[in-house]
Design a protein around this motif. Sequence first.
Motif, PDB file in Angstrom:
ATOM      1  N   ALA A 127       0.835  -1.204   0.000  1.00  0.00           N
ATOM      2  CA  ALA A 127       0.000   0.000   0.000  1.00  0.00           C
ATOM      3  C   ALA A 127       0.871   1.256   0.000  1.00  0.00           C
ATOM      4  O   ALA A 127       0.558   2.249  -0.674  1.00  0.00           O
ATOM      5  N   CYS A 151       2.255   1.894  -3.450  1.00  0.00           N
ATOM      6  CA  CYS A 151       1.223   2.465  -4.326  1.00  0.00           C
ATOM      7  C   CYS A 151       1.089   3.970  -4.105  1.00  0.00           C
ATOM      8  O   CYS A 151       0.872   4.729  -5.057  1.00  0.00           O
ATOM      9  N   GLU A 160      -7.036  -7.929  -3.484  1.00  0.00           N
ATOM     10  CA  GLU A 160      -6.758  -6.525  -3.786  1.00  0.00           C
ATOM     11  C   GLU A 160      -5.261  -6.237  -3.747  1.00  0.00           C
ATOM     12  O   GLU A 160      -4.732  -5.495  -4.595  1.00  0.00           O
ATOM     13  N   THR A 161      -4.559  -6.835  -2.785  1.00  0.00           N
ATOM     14  CA  THR A 161      -3.115  -6.638  -2.694  1.00  0.00           C
ATOM     15  C   THR A 161      -2.417  -7.246  -3.896  1.00  0.00           C
ATOM     16  O   THR A 161      -1.473  -6.663  -4.451  1.00  0.00           O
ATOM     17  N   ASN A 208      -2.884  -5.068  -6.879  1.00  0.00           N
ATOM     18  CA  ASN A 208      -2.058  -3.868  -6.740  1.00  0.00           C
ATOM     19  C   ASN A 208      -0.597  -4.151  -7.084  1.00  0.00           C
ATOM     20  O   ASN A 208       0.080  -3.332  -7.707  1.00  0.00           O
ATOM     21  N   LYS A 239       1.342  -2.390 -10.120  1.00  0.00           N
ATOM     22  CA  LYS A 239       2.609  -1.704  -9.916  1.00  0.00           C
ATOM     23  C   LYS A 239       3.688  -2.263 -10.853  1.00  0.00           C
ATOM     24  O   LYS A 239       4.530  -1.516 -11.360  1.00  0.00           O
ATOM     25  N   VAL A 267      -6.423  -0.208 -11.145  1.00  0.00           N
ATOM     26  CA  VAL A 267      -5.217   0.602 -10.888  1.00  0.00           C
ATOM     27  C   VAL A 267      -5.533   1.819 -10.035  1.00  0.00           C
ATOM     28  O   VAL A 267      -4.681   2.700  -9.860  1.00  0.00           O
ATOM     29  N   ASP A 282      -5.723   2.266  -6.904  1.00  0.00           N
ATOM     30  CA  ASP A 282      -4.881   2.449  -5.716  1.00  0.00           C
ATOM     31  C   ASP A 282      -3.447   2.854  -6.054  1.00  0.00           C
ATOM     32  O   ASP A 282      -2.685   3.255  -5.165  1.00  0.00           O
ATOM     33  N   VAL A 283      -3.082   2.732  -7.312  1.00  0.00           N
ATOM     34  CA  VAL A 283      -1.705   3.031  -7.741  1.00  0.00           C
ATOM     35  C   VAL A 283      -1.617   4.496  -8.152  1.00  0.00           C
ATOM     36  O   VAL A 283      -2.067   4.879  -9.235  1.00  0.00           O
TER      37      VAL A 283
END
Length: 248
Positions: A37, A40, A67-68, A71, A75, A149, A151-152
């Motif tokens: 997190a 991100c 979700e992780t 992500n 990334k 994307v 969260d990035v």
Amino acid sequence: MVAFDKCDTRPAHIDAILNGLDRYNPETTTVFQDYVAQQCEDRTFDCYANLALLKLYQFNPHLLQPETVTNILAKALTVFPSPAFSLCLALLPAHTQPFPSAANAEAQPASDFVESIQKLTSLSTLLESAQYAQFWSTFNSDDLYADLVADVAGFEELVRIRIAVEVGKTFREISAEVLEQWLDIRNRETLEKFVADVCSWEVQKSGAAITVKVPTNKENEARSEVKSERVGMEMFGRVIRRGFEQPV
């Protein structure tokens, strides 16, 4: 290319885990998830730490956080053409792979998680094959891509920079029209600003035609290469001698 076990922005506590036995401790999963997190948010990327987390998921499937995982893959797209995406993908469950076996496909019905991985993989394929215009067309065709994307931080900007880096390795000049499609920048003024401020390239205008000039570098410089081989008589002697040797 920087080694996967090196990352200048890696916190000390993460480095300590990676270099000790705790990297195999399931209790460190939450620590790695928080670190993902953080990556991100900070626009950083630590492939070695992310691979360690995916390996923990592999050993402890009940701890996997979809979700992780998405992500991490998102990334990884921002550092192409690094093999990071393929390495991360290889540690995921078999039924999530782009081309699962028939047995896995029947045993594991498609889920939102699997669909997400498939979509991110399709984006990776387009980037790796330098189909940049098709990448943006695909990315903009479905709101799910934007959700994957979300969260990035700066995802689109980071990808544009990576595309520009690859273009700079290949071209000495390129038309602004083509570059607009490859970078998904449709506004000419915005494109010129990106080219000048981010890439330090030059924009040349000749009537209605606009060309972007890329400075010479070790990758795009045209060089003649002459290769020669020197074959001494002693080498021929060994060949002739072998011909007269009796087989064992």
